[in-house]
Write a protein that holds these residues in place. Structure first.
Motif, PDB file in Angstrom:
ATOM      1  N   GLY A  10       0.826  -1.200   0.000  1.00 53.55           N
ATOM      2  CA  GLY A  10       0.000   0.000   0.000  1.00 53.55           C
ATOM      3  C   GLY A  10       0.861   1.251   0.000  1.00 53.55           C
ATOM      4  O   GLY A  10       2.034   1.216   0.385  1.00 53.55           O
ATOM      5  N   VAL A  11       0.267   2.363  -0.452  1.00 55.11           N
ATOM      6  CA  VAL A  11       0.960   3.646  -0.481  1.00 55.11           C
ATOM      7  C   VAL A  11       0.039   4.667   0.165  1.00 55.11           C
ATOM      8  O   VAL A  11      -1.150   4.697  -0.129  1.00 55.11           O
ATOM      9  CB  VAL A  11       1.272   4.077  -1.935  1.00 55.11           C
ATOM     10  CG1 VAL A  11       1.870   5.470  -1.959  1.00 55.11           C
ATOM     11  CG2 VAL A  11       2.190   3.086  -2.608  1.00 55.11           C
ATOM     12  N   SER A  12       0.588   5.464   1.081  1.00 53.70           N
ATOM     13  CA  SER A  12      -0.241   6.489   1.700  1.00 53.70           C
ATOM     14  C   SER A  12       0.555   7.786   1.794  1.00 53.70           C
ATOM     15  O   SER A  12       1.746   7.760   2.082  1.00 53.70           O
ATOM     16  CB  SER A  12      -0.685   6.033   3.087  1.00 53.70           C
ATOM     17  OG  SER A  12      -1.355   7.087   3.719  1.00 53.70           O
ATOM     18  N   ILE A  13      -0.113   8.892   1.514  1.00 56.69           N
ATOM     19  CA  ILE A  13       0.573  10.179   1.534  1.00 56.69           C
ATOM     20  C   ILE A  13       0.211  10.915   2.808  1.00 56.69           C
ATOM     21  O   ILE A  13      -0.967  11.124   3.107  1.00 56.69           O
ATOM     22  CB  ILE A  13       0.221  10.979   0.271  1.00 56.69           C
ATOM     23  CG1 ILE A  13       0.879  10.307  -0.933  1.00 56.69           C
ATOM     24  CG2 ILE A  13       0.700  12.417   0.384  1.00 56.69           C
ATOM     25  CD1 ILE A  13       0.307  10.675  -2.246  1.00 56.69           C
ATOM     26  N   ILE A  14       1.226  11.278   3.601  1.00 57.74           N
ATOM     27  CA  ILE A  14       0.980  11.949   4.877  1.00 57.74           C
ATOM     28  C   ILE A  14       0.773  13.439   4.656  1.00 57.74           C
ATOM     29  O   ILE A  14      -0.184  14.025   5.139  1.00 57.74           O
ATOM     30  CB  ILE A  14       2.151  11.714   5.855  1.00 57.74           C
ATOM     31  CG1 ILE A  14       2.336  10.215   6.096  1.00 57.74           C
ATOM     32  CG2 ILE A  14       1.893  12.440   7.171  1.00 57.74           C
ATOM     33  CD1 ILE A  14       3.566   9.882   6.907  1.00 57.74           C
ATOM     34  N   SER A  15       1.682  14.051   3.919  1.00 58.34           N
ATOM     35  CA  SER A  15       1.492  15.473   3.641  1.00 58.34           C
ATOM     36  C   SER A  15       2.170  15.819   2.325  1.00 58.34           C
ATOM     37  O   SER A  15       3.142  15.186   1.927  1.00 58.34           O
ATOM     38  CB  SER A  15       2.064  16.335   4.771  1.00 58.34           C
ATOM     39  OG  SER A  15       3.458  16.278   4.751  1.00 58.34           O
ATOM     40  N   THR A  54      -2.874  17.170  -5.976  1.00 58.73           N
ATOM     41  CA  THR A  54      -3.501  16.578  -4.801  1.00 58.73           C
ATOM     42  C   THR A  54      -4.373  15.378  -5.161  1.00 58.73           C
ATOM     43  O   THR A  54      -4.795  14.642  -4.283  1.00 58.73           O
ATOM     44  CB  THR A  54      -4.356  17.615  -4.044  1.00 58.73           C
ATOM     45  OG1 THR A  54      -5.194  18.260  -4.979  1.00 58.73           O
ATOM     46  CG2 THR A  54      -3.491  18.637  -3.337  1.00 58.73           C
ATOM     47  N   ASN A  55      -4.638  15.184  -6.466  1.00 61.36           N
ATOM     48  CA  ASN A  55      -5.370  13.990  -6.873  1.00 61.36           C
ATOM     49  C   ASN A  55      -4.575  12.721  -6.589  1.00 61.36           C
ATOM     50  O   ASN A  55      -5.106  11.622  -6.661  1.00 61.36           O
ATOM     51  CB  ASN A  55      -5.711  14.050  -8.366  1.00 61.36           C
ATOM     52  CG  ASN A  55      -6.867  14.986  -8.627  1.00 61.36           C
ATOM     53  OD1 ASN A  55      -7.623  15.305  -7.709  1.00 61.36           O
ATOM     54  ND2 ASN A  55      -7.004  15.440  -9.852  1.00 61.36           N
ATOM     55  N   ALA A  56      -3.270  12.875  -6.259  1.00 66.16           N
ATOM     56  CA  ALA A  56      -2.454  11.711  -5.898  1.00 66.16           C
ATOM     57  C   ALA A  56      -2.986  11.061  -4.624  1.00 66.16           C
ATOM     58  O   ALA A  56      -2.698   9.907  -4.340  1.00 66.16           O
ATOM     59  CB  ALA A  56      -1.004  12.133  -5.706  1.00 66.16           C
ATOM     60  N   LEU A  57      -3.787  11.804  -3.846  1.00 65.67           N
ATOM     61  CA  LEU A  57      -4.356  11.246  -2.618  1.00 65.67           C
ATOM     62  C   LEU A  57      -5.464  10.247  -2.927  1.00 65.67           C
ATOM     63  O   LEU A  57      -5.849   9.456  -2.072  1.00 65.67           O
ATOM     64  CB  LEU A  57      -4.929  12.375  -1.743  1.00 65.67           C
ATOM     65  CG  LEU A  57      -3.928  13.413  -1.232  1.00 65.67           C
ATOM     66  CD1 LEU A  57      -4.650  14.603  -0.638  1.00 65.67           C
ATOM     67  CD2 LEU A  57      -3.013  12.791  -0.191  1.00 65.67           C
ATOM     68  N   LYS A  58      -5.986  10.282  -4.157  1.00 70.65           N
ATOM     69  CA  LYS A  58      -7.122   9.421  -4.486  1.00 70.65           C
ATOM     70  C   LYS A  58      -6.711   7.952  -4.548  1.00 70.65           C
ATOM     71  O   LYS A  58      -5.627   7.616  -5.012  1.00 70.65           O
ATOM     72  CB  LYS A  58      -7.718   9.842  -5.837  1.00 70.65           C
ATOM     73  CG  LYS A  58      -8.475  11.144  -5.738  1.00 70.65           C
ATOM     74  CD  LYS A  58      -9.284  11.397  -6.976  1.00 70.65           C
ATOM     75  CE  LYS A  58     -10.116  12.652  -6.792  1.00 70.65           C
ATOM     76  NZ  LYS A  58     -10.615  13.171  -8.054  1.00 70.65           N
ATOM     77  N   ARG A  92      -3.317   5.621  -6.081  1.00 72.48           N
ATOM     78  CA  ARG A  92      -2.391   4.943  -5.169  1.00 72.48           C
ATOM     79  C   ARG A  92      -2.484   3.424  -5.296  1.00 72.48           C
ATOM     80  O   ARG A  92      -1.487   2.719  -5.165  1.00 72.48           O
ATOM     81  CB  ARG A  92      -2.675   5.381  -3.726  1.00 72.48           C
ATOM     82  CG  ARG A  92      -2.254   6.818  -3.466  1.00 72.48           C
ATOM     83  CD  ARG A  92      -2.455   7.200  -2.030  1.00 72.48           C
ATOM     84  NE  ARG A  92      -3.859   7.250  -1.668  1.00 72.48           N
ATOM     85  CZ  ARG A  92      -4.419   6.476  -0.756  1.00 72.48           C
ATOM     86  NH1 ARG A  92      -3.693   5.608  -0.103  1.00 72.48           N
ATOM     87  NH2 ARG A  92      -5.695   6.583  -0.488  1.00 72.48           N
ATOM     88  N   GLU A  93      -3.701   2.931  -5.578  1.00 73.07           N
ATOM     89  CA  GLU A  93      -3.868   1.474  -5.616  1.00 73.07           C
ATOM     90  C   GLU A  93      -3.171   0.819  -6.803  1.00 73.07           C
ATOM     91  O   GLU A  93      -2.997  -0.399  -6.843  1.00 73.07           O
ATOM     92  CB  GLU A  93      -5.360   1.118  -5.601  1.00 73.07           C
ATOM     93  CG  GLU A  93      -5.890   1.098  -4.181  1.00 73.07           C
ATOM     94  CD  GLU A  93      -7.404   1.122  -4.118  1.00 73.07           C
ATOM     95  OE1 GLU A  93      -8.056   1.003  -5.167  1.00 73.07           O
ATOM     96  OE2 GLU A  93      -7.930   1.281  -3.001  1.00 73.07           O
ATOM     97  N   GLN A  94      -2.761   1.644  -7.767  1.00 72.57           N
ATOM     98  CA  GLN A  94      -2.029   1.080  -8.906  1.00 72.57           C
ATOM     99  C   GLN A  94      -0.733   0.410  -8.468  1.00 72.57           C
ATOM    100  O   GLN A  94      -0.228  -0.485  -9.130  1.00 72.57           O
ATOM    101  CB  GLN A  94      -1.653   2.188  -9.885  1.00 72.57           C
ATOM    102  CG  GLN A  94      -2.812   2.820 -10.584  1.00 72.57           C
ATOM    103  CD  GLN A  94      -2.306   3.837 -11.593  1.00 72.57           C
ATOM    104  OE1 GLN A  94      -1.896   3.494 -12.684  1.00 72.57           O
ATOM    105  NE2 GLN A  94      -2.309   5.098 -11.210  1.00 72.57           N
ATOM    106  N   PHE A  95      -0.166   0.886  -7.336  1.00 70.39           N
ATOM    107  CA  PHE A  95       1.140   0.393  -6.910  1.00 70.39           C
ATOM    108  C   PHE A  95       1.050  -0.944  -6.183  1.00 70.39           C
ATOM    109  O   PHE A  95       2.046  -1.649  -6.061  1.00 70.39           O
ATOM    110  CB  PHE A  95       1.813   1.422  -5.986  1.00 70.39           C
ATOM    111  CG  PHE A  95       2.181   2.697  -6.689  1.00 70.39           C
ATOM    112  CD1 PHE A  95       3.339   2.768  -7.445  1.00 70.39           C
ATOM    113  CD2 PHE A  95       1.367   3.813  -6.601  1.00 70.39           C
ATOM    114  CE1 PHE A  95       3.688   3.934  -8.089  1.00 70.39           C
ATOM    115  CE2 PHE A  95       1.705   4.986  -7.246  1.00 70.39           C
ATOM    116  CZ  PHE A  95       2.875   5.051  -7.999  1.00 70.39           C
TER     117      PHE A  95
END
Lengths: 180, 334, 216
Positions: A111-116, A125-129, A133-136
């Motif tokens: 999983g990938v999660s963006i903190i800030s 900011t669409n990278a938060l969607k 992220r689930e592509q990875f």
């Protein structure tokens, strides 16, 4: 305007500072534990997102040379270690992106999660969607966007951000691969 | 005032030129028509429709603002039409029709009229509007390949056309575009609506220079600067000459240099100042193309230089006979 | 002490943002969602009132020579307290306002009111001034936030209402003008508000002049 006058000025300023400092100390005493708890909870909850099966995280010294890798945590499940969570800070369009990447013991992204981040609102900011992220998830090896010959679909209008996140994931995978 | 002999007595100036704002603007519109024709040939009639919507919206806002504020009407000077055409020329042909309308509002009301109307704006309205329209970056970067329309008459389906990489995208990555130099020169490449055909834009430019509407100083200084830098410092493994030619013919350089950097209100009036302005535009354009995150830098280069016009004019003001020789910033116009 | 006049000053005729043009930095930087605007406004309101009260109370004790240093210590103390409290109890706000809470120390509204008003007036008057100016600041911030959030993100009240604090969507995604969320949009919105403020002020002044002339 002798020494006495300056002594008075110093004394008054000292008294004001002392009172303010005392008050600050009191407020700090009340809030300190809560602030630390809130910060820890934030990091742990971000790590839980990228590695849901883990029950606890243990700091694990990172000795590699990749400047993008900030910290590595050992993720422990019910039956011992199940993988690592890597905190990476790639540079996007608007500065550093703080993100955590979960890597399973088999060397695959969990999983990938963006903190800030300080990317352009509405684009980067669409990278938060989740869809981005689930592509990875499940990937291993070098990650790149389709424009650069990889498999990750970049966010429309935010190639720089997409590249940065891909680079962060790649660094995390490499850092974990170097551990074993 | 007529006297008994029937001759006219009037204060100077006595030499009259027929060049009024309206005639100048009409010349600019005529000069833009070849490029528009090329655009229709390459992208279909949707190009014409977007341009017409843009012009109509500009004229409407120009008229509407001045009517609302009870100021004298000057919508007949055609300057709004020119702004409308230039703004449409730097949009992709696929934009939805509401986009040029919002752009027209920004160009005419915010950039032009709020500062006092024609001759008072400090930024080129069309370019400022283009910068503002990047609020919709997804819509503003939906490029299509030339001749990719299903029917040349199709003016509503454009938004569904296949997006394609532009030559500027290739140049930004240090590669040569997927087109011959001749195709780039004639305009058979992707890009904004009116910028694609370097040939037609140069024709229009020649017409303007021939009619003495613009002096060739700014366009020449601008284009030569870009040419020299791209020839000396090619990017990637491209050979110098073709790298330079693609840099000149692709993107908005010709459109910007000939039609936008030469806008009277937002360019210097002194000869030396115009050359400095052109070189500055060229430098910033290449710097953005080479090192920026955007593939194209013409519009931002001109906008940045627009803001320096007052300074350039002041610094290059010819010395009055007997006046103080040294340039003094604080003193202003002497 | 004239409470009505003080409030009128704070909200309209001496509005800290639109008329005194103080505190521009935070006004531009954080006014992208209603949540930010209210949070910042209330923080400044609290800090301004507290520092005004303390400085008015100490106005006869603090010597002229070191007054600025003393004011800054008092202001910085209150700002740090508020910052710590926000971090502890409203972490979401601290995350979205970031460095702009500590930066209230150098917000000219606070030092400006301390120097111009609190140091010359009684404690109750200074308290009222802090509240009035703070409300004036908050209202302007909220108005800018609503405009920028609505036109820039297409939502209302992000961080307060809606699913996951996403706000109530009013303009469909893809249509709002992104630029209003960027710093440029802050300048544009603020400029328009100041112009509107001046226009209404001039108009009412004109009207008053005409009425007084007619009365003669």
């Amino acid at each position: 305007m002798g020494a006495k006058y300056f002594g008075k000025l110093t004394l008054i300023l000292f008294l004001i500072s002392a009172v303010v400092a005392a008050l600050l100390g009191a407020v700090n005493a009340i809030t300190e534990s809560r602030i630390i708890a809130a910060k820890r909870e934030k990091t742990v909850s971000a790590m839980k997102v990228v590695m849901p099966e883990a029950s606890s995280f243990e700091e694990f010294g990172y000795k590699g040379k990749d400047p993008l890798v900030a910290e590595i945590y050992l993720a422990k499940g019910s039956s011992g270690s199940i993988g690592y969570v890597v905190k990476v800070t790639p540079t996007g369009f608007g500065g550093a992106i703080d993100m955590v990447v979960g890597v399973s013991s088999a060397g695959k992204v969990t999983g990938v999660s963006i903190i800030s981040m300080s990317e352009t609102p509405g684009l980067g900011t669409n990278a938060l969607k989740d869809s981005f992220r689930e592509q990875f998830v499940g990937k291993s090896g070098t990650q790149a966007v389709t424009k650069d010959g990889g498999k990750i679909n970049a966010i429309t209008g935010a190639t720089v951000t997409s590249r940065a996140v891909s680079k962060g994931v790649t660094s995390a995978l490499e850092a974990v691969a170097a551990l074993s | 005032m007529e006297n008994k002999l029937g001759t006219v007595v009037s204060p100077s100036p006595h030499l009259r030129s027929p060049a009024g704002t309206r005639n100048i603007m009409l010349d600019v519109i005529i000069a833009l028509v070849p490029a528009l024709a090329a655009s229709v040939y390459i992208f279909g009639f949707r190009a014409l429709a977007v341009t017409l919507v843009s012009c109509a919206a500009c004229v409407f806002f120009e008229w509407g603002y001045r009517a609302l504020m009870k100021k004298p009407q000057n919508v007949g000077d055609l300057s709004a039409v020119v702004t409308g055409m230039l703004m449409a020329f730097c949009l992709p042909v696929t934009v939805p029709y509401w986009l040029p309308v919002i752009g027209a509002f920004f160009a005419i009301v915010i950039v032009k009229q709020l500062f006092g109307g024609i001759g008072k704006n400090f930024l080129n309205p069309a370019l400022a509007a283009r910068a503002f329209l990047f609020s919709w970056p997804v819509l503003m970067t939906k490029w299509v390949a030339p001749f990719s329309y299903s029917s040349i008459m199709n003016i509503f389906g454009g938004a569904d056309a296949i997006t394609s990489a532009t030559p500027m995208g290739a140049l930004h990555a240090g590669l040569l575009p997927n087109a011959t130099v001749a195709q780039a020169f004639l305009g058979e490449i992707g890009g904004s609506l009116g910028e694609v055909s370097a040939l037609m834009l140069l024709l229009g430019g020649a017409y303007l220079v021939f009619h003495k509407v613009i002096s060739p100083r700014i366009p020449l200084a601008y284009i030569l600067t870009v040419a020299v830098i791209t020839y000396i410092f090619p990017k990637g493994e491209a050979d110098r000459l073709s790298w330079m030619l693609y840099n000149l013919f692709c993107g908005g350089l010709m459109l910007g240099a000939i039609f936008m950097a030469t806008d009277y209100t937002t360019s210097p009036i002194t000869k030396l100042g115009q050359i400095i302005f052109g070189i500055g535009c060229g430098l910033i354009t290449v710097l953005i193309r080479y090192f920026g995150t955007y593939p194209e830098g013409v519009s931002y280069a001109i906008l940045v230089m627009n803001t320096t016009v007052w300074l350039i004019d002041r610094a290059t003001l010819p010395r009055r006979f007997g006046g103080k020789p040294k340039f003094d910033l604080k003193g202003g116009a002497r | 002490m004239n409470i009505g006049k003080q409030f009128k000053d704070g909200l309209v005729s001496q509005n800290p943002v639109l008329v005194q043009l103080l505190g521009m930095c935070s006004t531009m930087a954080i006014t992208t969602t209603l949540f930010n605007g209210i949070g910042m406004g209330i923080s400044v309101l609290v800090i301004l009132t507290c520092s005004n009260v303390v400085i008015a109370a100490l106005r006869k004790v603090i010597p002229q020579k070191i007054r600025i240093a003393a004011y800054v210590v008092v202001i910085a103390g209150f700002v740090t307290m508020v910052d710590l409290l926000i971090q502890a109890f409203v972490p979401e706000l601290s995350k979205s306002l970031g460095v702009f809470i500590p930066l209230i120390v150098v917000n000219c509204i606070i030092l400006g009111r301390a120097e111009a008003f609190a140091s010359k007036n009684t404690v109750p008057a200074a308290a009222i001034d802090g509240i009035a100016q703070g409300i004036g600041y908050t209202i302007v911030l909220v108005v800018i936030c609503i405009i920028r959030e609505l036109l820039g993100s297409g939502t209302f009240g992000a961080g307060i209402f809606g699913v996951n604090g996403g706000g109530i969507r009013i303009i469909a995604e893809g249509y709002p003008a992104l630029f209003l969320i960027l710093p440029f949009g802050g300048f544009l919105t603020l400029g328009c508000l100041i112009a509107f403020m001046q226009w209404t002020a001039n108009r009412s002044a004109d009207k008053a002049r005409k009425e007084s002339e007619a009365a003669k």
